[in-house]
Design an enzyme around this catalytic site. Structure first.
Site, PDB file in Angstrom:
ATOM      1  N   HIS A 139       0.825  -1.505  -0.166  1.00 27.92           N
ATOM      2  CA  HIS A 139      -0.165  -0.530   0.363  1.00 27.92           C
ATOM      3  C   HIS A 139       1.124   1.697   0.006  1.00 27.92           C
ATOM      4  O   HIS A 139       1.603   1.625   0.842  1.00 27.92           O
ATOM      5  CB  HIS A 139      -1.218   0.088   1.045  1.00 27.92           C
ATOM      6  N   ASP A 141      -0.555   4.349   1.054  1.00 23.63           N
ATOM      7  CA  ASP A 141      -0.561   5.133   1.925  1.00 23.63           C
ATOM      8  C   ASP A 141      -0.050   5.253   3.487  1.00 23.63           C
ATOM      9  O   ASP A 141       0.477   3.811   3.713  1.00 23.63           O
ATOM     10  CB  ASP A 141      -2.339   5.750   3.044  1.00 23.63           C
ATOM     11  N   ASP A 171       6.240   0.661   6.516  1.00 19.90           N
ATOM     12  CA  ASP A 171       5.057   0.573   6.314  1.00 19.90           C
ATOM     13  C   ASP A 171       4.150   1.634   5.693  1.00 19.90           C
ATOM     14  O   ASP A 171       3.807   2.627   5.984  1.00 19.90           O
ATOM     15  CB  ASP A 171       4.415   0.358   7.750  1.00 19.90           C
ATOM     16  N   GLU A 205      -5.516   1.923   2.764  1.00 17.65           N
ATOM     17  CA  GLU A 205      -4.769  -0.107   3.663  1.00 17.65           C
ATOM     18  C   GLU A 205      -5.090   0.873   4.877  1.00 17.65           C
ATOM     19  O   GLU A 205      -5.626  -0.180   6.149  1.00 17.65           O
ATOM     20  CB  GLU A 205      -3.304  -0.235   3.708  1.00 17.65           C
ATOM     21  N   GLU A 206      -4.527   1.852   5.577  1.00 13.18           N
ATOM     22  CA  GLU A 206      -4.015   2.373   7.149  1.00 13.18           C
ATOM     23  C   GLU A 206      -5.817   2.745   7.355  1.00 13.18           C
ATOM     24  O   GLU A 206      -5.810   2.664   8.928  1.00 13.18           O
ATOM     25  CB  GLU A 206      -3.690   3.175   7.319  1.00 13.18           C
ATOM     26  N   ASP A 232       1.433 -10.486   1.531  1.00 15.69           N
ATOM     27  CA  ASP A 232       1.289  -8.921   1.820  1.00 15.69           C
ATOM     28  C   ASP A 232       2.563  -9.026   2.140  1.00 15.69           C
ATOM     29  O   ASP A 232       3.049  -9.554   2.845  1.00 15.69           O
ATOM     30  CB  ASP A 232       0.126  -9.365   1.808  1.00 15.69           C
TER      31      ASP A 232
HETATM   32  C1  LIG Z   1       8.718 -14.456  18.212  1.00 16.05           C
HETATM   33  C2  LIG Z   1       7.135 -14.124  18.237  1.00 16.05           C
HETATM   34  C3  LIG Z   1       7.234 -11.979  18.275  1.00 16.05           C
HETATM   35  C4  LIG Z   1       6.879 -11.935  17.959  1.00 16.05           C
HETATM   36  C5  LIG Z   1       6.120 -10.764  18.074  1.00 16.05           C
HETATM   37  C6  LIG Z   1       5.245  -9.542  17.145  1.00 16.05           C
HETATM   38  C7  LIG Z   1       6.536  -8.585  16.051  1.00 16.05           C
HETATM   39  C8  LIG Z   1       5.856  -7.722  15.358  1.00 16.05           C
HETATM   40  C9  LIG Z   1       6.370  -7.571  14.234  1.00 16.05           C
HETATM   41  C10 LIG Z   1       5.811  -6.844  13.425  1.00 16.05           C
HETATM   42  C11 LIG Z   1       4.755  -5.820  13.628  1.00 16.05           C
HETATM   43  C12 LIG Z   1       3.700  -5.731  13.299  1.00 16.05           C
HETATM   44  C13 LIG Z   1       3.271  -5.711  11.550  1.00 16.05           C
HETATM   45  C14 LIG Z   1       1.801  -5.768  10.738  1.00 16.05           C
HETATM   46  C15 LIG Z   1       1.271  -4.890   9.978  1.00 16.05           C
HETATM   47  C16 LIG Z   1       0.596  -3.832  10.052  1.00 16.05           C
HETATM   48  C17 LIG Z   1      -0.325  -3.086   8.668  1.00 16.05           C
HETATM   49  C18 LIG Z   1      -0.718  -2.016   9.745  1.00 16.05           C
HETATM   50  O1  LIG Z   1      -0.547  -0.779  10.199  1.00 16.05           O
HETATM   51  N1  LIG Z   1      -2.395  -2.060   9.053  1.00 16.05           N
HETATM   52  C19 LIG Z   1      -3.467  -1.779   9.968  1.00 16.05           C
HETATM   53  C20 LIG Z   1      -3.968  -1.581  10.355  1.00 16.05           C
HETATM   54  O2  LIG Z   1      -2.624  -2.808  11.728  1.00 16.05           O
HETATM   55  O3  LIG Z   1      -4.377  -1.088  11.722  1.00 16.05           O
HETATM   56 ZN   LIG Z   2       1.153  -1.828   6.606  1.00 13.95          ZN
HETATM   57 ZN   LIG Z   3       0.253   0.731   9.192  1.00 13.43          ZN
END
Ligand SMILES: CCCCCCCC/C=C\CCCCCCCC(=O)NCC(=O)O
Ligand SMILES: [Zn+2]
Ligand SMILES: [Zn+2]
Length: 519
Positions: A139, A141, A171, A205-206, A232
């Protein structure tokens, strides 16, 4: 001079590059002679060469020629709320990618269309129509960012000490630009894919994806498209995020948590602040919100797909945690308590509660007529929207607090990750190729939400992996202050997509490999 053709994988290698081919590829990637003529620019001409700010990193001389007028990070493509996005910036982003990826927009076998005003759908026609197509998603945005607290302004696209700073560097402009850059590179080397694929770059997306991803998905669904798999943003290579694991591990989101956003409202009769009631609407609401924070939803650790993550990672843990993780049937309650200490791992244990907006009051000497708060819950895969709502009502336990649902959806289905799952295995294999340091690639629960949830009717094989390397201290940068990516990691991201596209060209199923050494 025309660029020399990229030495592509031979058919014999199927998924893997041979040693010689890898060497040739490395040369092709770093050889500036393969680029169009650039003129004698020096680094002073364009300032520091930063990956996203100038769009391309693999072919630095080439990018200097083209990218004087700003870059992906410098275009503030902010989404505020559904239907409220920065449309001018998004148009500018569209013009920008047309400019920096000319081959993508002129190739005879790449079809481009704008959907929902500002989202982009590319159809890349492969030579074998019998192979089911796949899709790469990203995405354009970003969430808002003000200058406060940042080392450099979030939309200035500045480089410092080998890192490009700015909103969207993790992101998700790294992926939007990385995917297109990989395709541009392949086209330049006269690569013609065998398997068709789609690239979809959403613009909202956000804020739910309702105008971008949802419209693209329904368009493809109406055309009868079925996807082999979909890749994704999502989880990542995690380095030191989990205590007790020495090597970095890559988690691929095979599901994502559900979400429910509630508005809590309290109304009261306004009046003079000199003779106040015992409780004001603000006080009542604050107490309700505090009860929610003080009473987290129950631990469900071990009751959902997070169990598989820890089981598959068990051998990565040092003694005695390796024994503990291999026997979660016994130790899950203790592990859950330890995971709950840190926000990032607590998110795997339960449905989380986040109070994100709070409003109330009109003047210093007026009893507030109303107060409202927004609370966002991310639902553990073993729970439902209904169950969360019931628990929230019981915790607030105050009829004066009116609860309304802004949006809600259940946790997403779990995509297959067995040895026969083409999508999972091709992504896993590509991760091992590009991030050779990782000790294991395991399925995981994506704790954030992604555009991929709009594509459920097109495939059961949805995988959420961002080709980025995150240390514990980096987690707070996502949607936070000083979001940044190292130039080296951005470059690896482009390589990830470059390999993923080529690896997906095989009709055969890649066998699961724990590491490249087993190939
Ligand atoms: C060994 C296990 C540890 C796991 C810990 C989790 C680590 C987190 C890693 C990445 C961060 C997750 C981000 C996911 C993408 C989010 C995309 C986004 O911002 N979408 C909008 C929303 O969710 O509101
Ligand atoms: Zn994202
Ligand atoms: Zn995000």
């Amino acid at each position: 001079p025309e660029p020399s053709p990229l030495p592509l994988r031979s058919r014999r290698g199927l998924l893997g590059f041979g040693v010689q081919e890898k060497e040739q590829l490395r040369e092709a990637l770093t050889d500036p002679l393969g680029c169009p003529p650039c003129g004698p620019e020096t680094s002073e001409d364009v300032g520091p060469i930063s990956a996203l700010s100038y769009g391309l990193v693999l072919e630095r001389a080439w990018l200097r020629k083209q990218l004087h007028n700003g870059g992906a990070i410098r275009i503030p493509t902010v989404s505020f709320s559904p239907g409220n996005v920065t449309t001018t910036a998004m148009e500018e982003f569209g013009a920008y990618i047309r400019k920096v990826f000319p081959r993508v927009f002129s190739s005879s076998f790449v079809h481009h269309e704008v959907v929902g005003g500002f989202s982009h759908l590319f159809t890349v026609h492969g030579s074998d129509p019998l192979l089911q197509p796949y899709m790469l998603l990203a995405h354009l945005d970003v969430v808002p960012a003000s200058d406060e607290g940042w080392e450099v302004p979030p939309f200035s696209g500045q480089e410092r000490d080998g890192f490009l700073y700015g909103r969207g560097t993790l992101d998700d402009k790294n992926a939007a630009m990385g995917i297109l850059q990989a395709l541009e590179f392949l086209l330049k080397r006269n690569y013609k894919p065998i398997r068709s694929f789609y690239i979809a770059i959403g613009h909202d997306e956000e804020v739910s994806g309702r105008d971008g991803a949802r419209k693209i998905a329904s368009k493809l669904e109406s055309a009868g498209v079925r996807l082999s798999f979909l890749s994704d943003e999502g989880l990542a290579v995690l380095d030191g995020v989990m205590k007790g694991i020495e090597r970095p591990v890559a988690l691929v989101g095979t599901t994502e948590k559900g979400s429910i956003t509630l508005t809590l409202t309290v109304q009261s009769v306004p009046g003079h602040s000199s003779f106040p009631p015992k409780e004001t609407s603000i006080g009542i609401l604050a107490a309700a919100v505090s009860r929610l924070e003080q009473n987290p939803l129950p631990s469900l650790f071990g009751k959902g797909p997070e169990l598989a993550t820890f089981e598959q990672l068990a051998t990565q843990f040092t003694f005695p945690l390796n024994i503990v993780m291999a026997n979660l049937w016994l130790f899950a309650p203790i592990v859950a308590r330890i995971l709950a200490w840190k926000p990032s791992t607590n998110a795997l244990v339960r449905t989380t509660t986040a109070v994100t907006l709070f409003q109330g009051g009109v003047k210093a000497n007026v009893i507030p007529p109303f107060a409202n708060a927004t609370v966002n819950f991310r639902i553990h895969p073993a729970q439902t929207v209904e169950e969360v709502l019931e628990l929230v009502r019981a915790t607030i336990a105050d009829d004066r607090v009116k609860i309304s649902v802004q949006e809600a959806f259940n946790p997403l289905p779990v995509s297959p990750y067995d040895e026969d799952s083409f999508g999972f295995q091709v992504i896993r294999h590509t991760i091992h190729e590009i991030f050779s340091e990782v000790g294991a690639v395991a399925p995981g629960v994506c704790i954030g939400n992604t555009d991929s949830r709009h594509y459920l009717n097109l495939t059961k094989n949805i995988y959420r992996f961002s080709p980025i390397w995150l240390k514990a201290e980096d987690l707070s940068r996502i949607h936070g202050l000083n979001e940044r990516i190292s130039l080296e990691m951005y470059e690896r991201g482009v390589q990830f997509y470059l390999h993923l596209i080529q690896n997906s060209d095989t009709p055969e199923l890649p066998k699961a490999h724990k590491s490249l050494h087993e190939l």
